[in-house]
Design a protein around this motif. Structure first.
Motif, mmCIF file in Angstrom:
data_model
loop_
_atom_site.group_PDB
_atom_site.id
_atom_site.type_symbol
_atom_site.label_atom_id
_atom_site.label_comp_id
_atom_site.label_asym_id
_atom_site.label_seq_id
_atom_site.Cartn_x
_atom_site.Cartn_y
_atom_site.Cartn_z
ATOM 1 N N ALA A 87 6.837 -1.174 -6.367
ATOM 2 C CA ALA A 87 8.021 -1.388 -5.528
ATOM 3 C C ALA A 87 8.994 -0.228 -5.669
ATOM 4 O O ALA A 87 9.616 0.193 -4.692
ATOM 5 C CB ALA A 87 8.691 -2.705 -5.896
ATOM 6 N N ASN A 91 6.321 0.682 -2.228
ATOM 7 C CA ASN A 91 5.363 -0.270 -1.674
ATOM 8 C C ASN A 91 5.759 -1.679 -2.124
ATOM 9 O O ASN A 91 5.470 -2.091 -3.239
ATOM 10 C CB ASN A 91 3.948 0.081 -2.142
ATOM 11 N N SER A 93 4.700 -4.546 -0.841
ATOM 12 C CA SER A 93 3.703 -5.580 -0.563
ATOM 13 C C SER A 93 3.143 -6.185 -1.851
ATOM 14 O O SER A 93 2.844 -7.373 -1.891
ATOM 15 C CB SER A 93 2.580 -5.014 0.292
ATOM 16 N N TYR A 94 3.010 -5.382 -2.908
ATOM 17 C CA TYR A 94 2.503 -5.923 -4.164
ATOM 18 C C TYR A 94 3.500 -6.896 -4.789
ATOM 19 O O TYR A 94 3.127 -7.913 -5.361
ATOM 20 C CB TYR A 94 2.193 -4.803 -5.164
ATOM 21 N N MET A 96 5.666 -8.804 -3.236
ATOM 22 C CA MET A 96 5.634 -10.072 -2.500
ATOM 23 C C MET A 96 4.322 -10.821 -2.767
ATOM 24 O O MET A 96 4.300 -12.045 -2.803
ATOM 25 C CB MET A 96 5.808 -9.832 -1.003
ATOM 26 N N GLY A 97 3.242 -10.079 -2.943
ATOM 27 C CA GLY A 97 1.948 -10.713 -3.159
ATOM 28 C C GLY A 97 1.797 -11.365 -4.520
ATOM 29 O O GLY A 97 1.007 -12.286 -4.693
ATOM 30 N N GLN A 101 -0.664 -15.790 -5.348
ATOM 31 C CA GLN A 101 -1.985 -15.213 -5.161
ATOM 32 C C GLN A 101 -3.010 -16.338 -5.156
ATOM 33 O O GLN A 101 -2.934 -17.250 -5.979
ATOM 34 C CB GLN A 101 -2.322 -14.231 -6.277
#
Length: 113
Positions: A87, A91, A93-94, A96-97, A101
């Motif tokens: 982050a 990025n 997306s990781y 939030m992911g 999971q």
């Protein structure tokens, strides 16, 4: 005769597997009796179940290893650290992911436990 797990097993191998399971069952019953007769608290089998659950929770929380084809660690806490690192690199997306999971440890599961 095949076991379906590792290699084909002949009659002698099958008999040895049954004997091994029988001996392991007798040992667990004897340990349960020993623990419940004053050598410990509660039922021995309950303690074995507790240790197994704690071991699995510890592995799912702190495992630093990655699964093949992924960049995120398997454990929830190392995955959180990696997600924060990604982050900061731009990025999101990781990050939030990691909250939820599927079939992997997540922060939601860690907080729920």
């Amino acid at each position: 005769m095949t076991s379906g797990q590792l290699i084909p097993v002949n009659a002698l191998g099958g008999a040895l597997i049954v004997i091994q399971l029988l001996v392991a069952t007798v040992i667990i019953i004897l340990m349960d009796d020993m623990i419940s007769k004053g050598w410990g608290l509660g039922s021995g089998i309950s303690l074995f179940i507790l240790v197994t659950i704690v071991k699995q929770m510890f592995a799912m929380a702190f495992s630093p290893f990655t699964l093949p084809g992924t960049v995120m660690p398997y454990g929830a806490i190392p995955a959180l650290a990696a997600a924060i690192y990604y982050a900061m690199a731009g990025n999101l997306s990781y990050l939030m992911g990691i909250l939820y999971q599927v079939n992997l440890p997540s922060l939601t599961g860690l907080i729920a436990q």
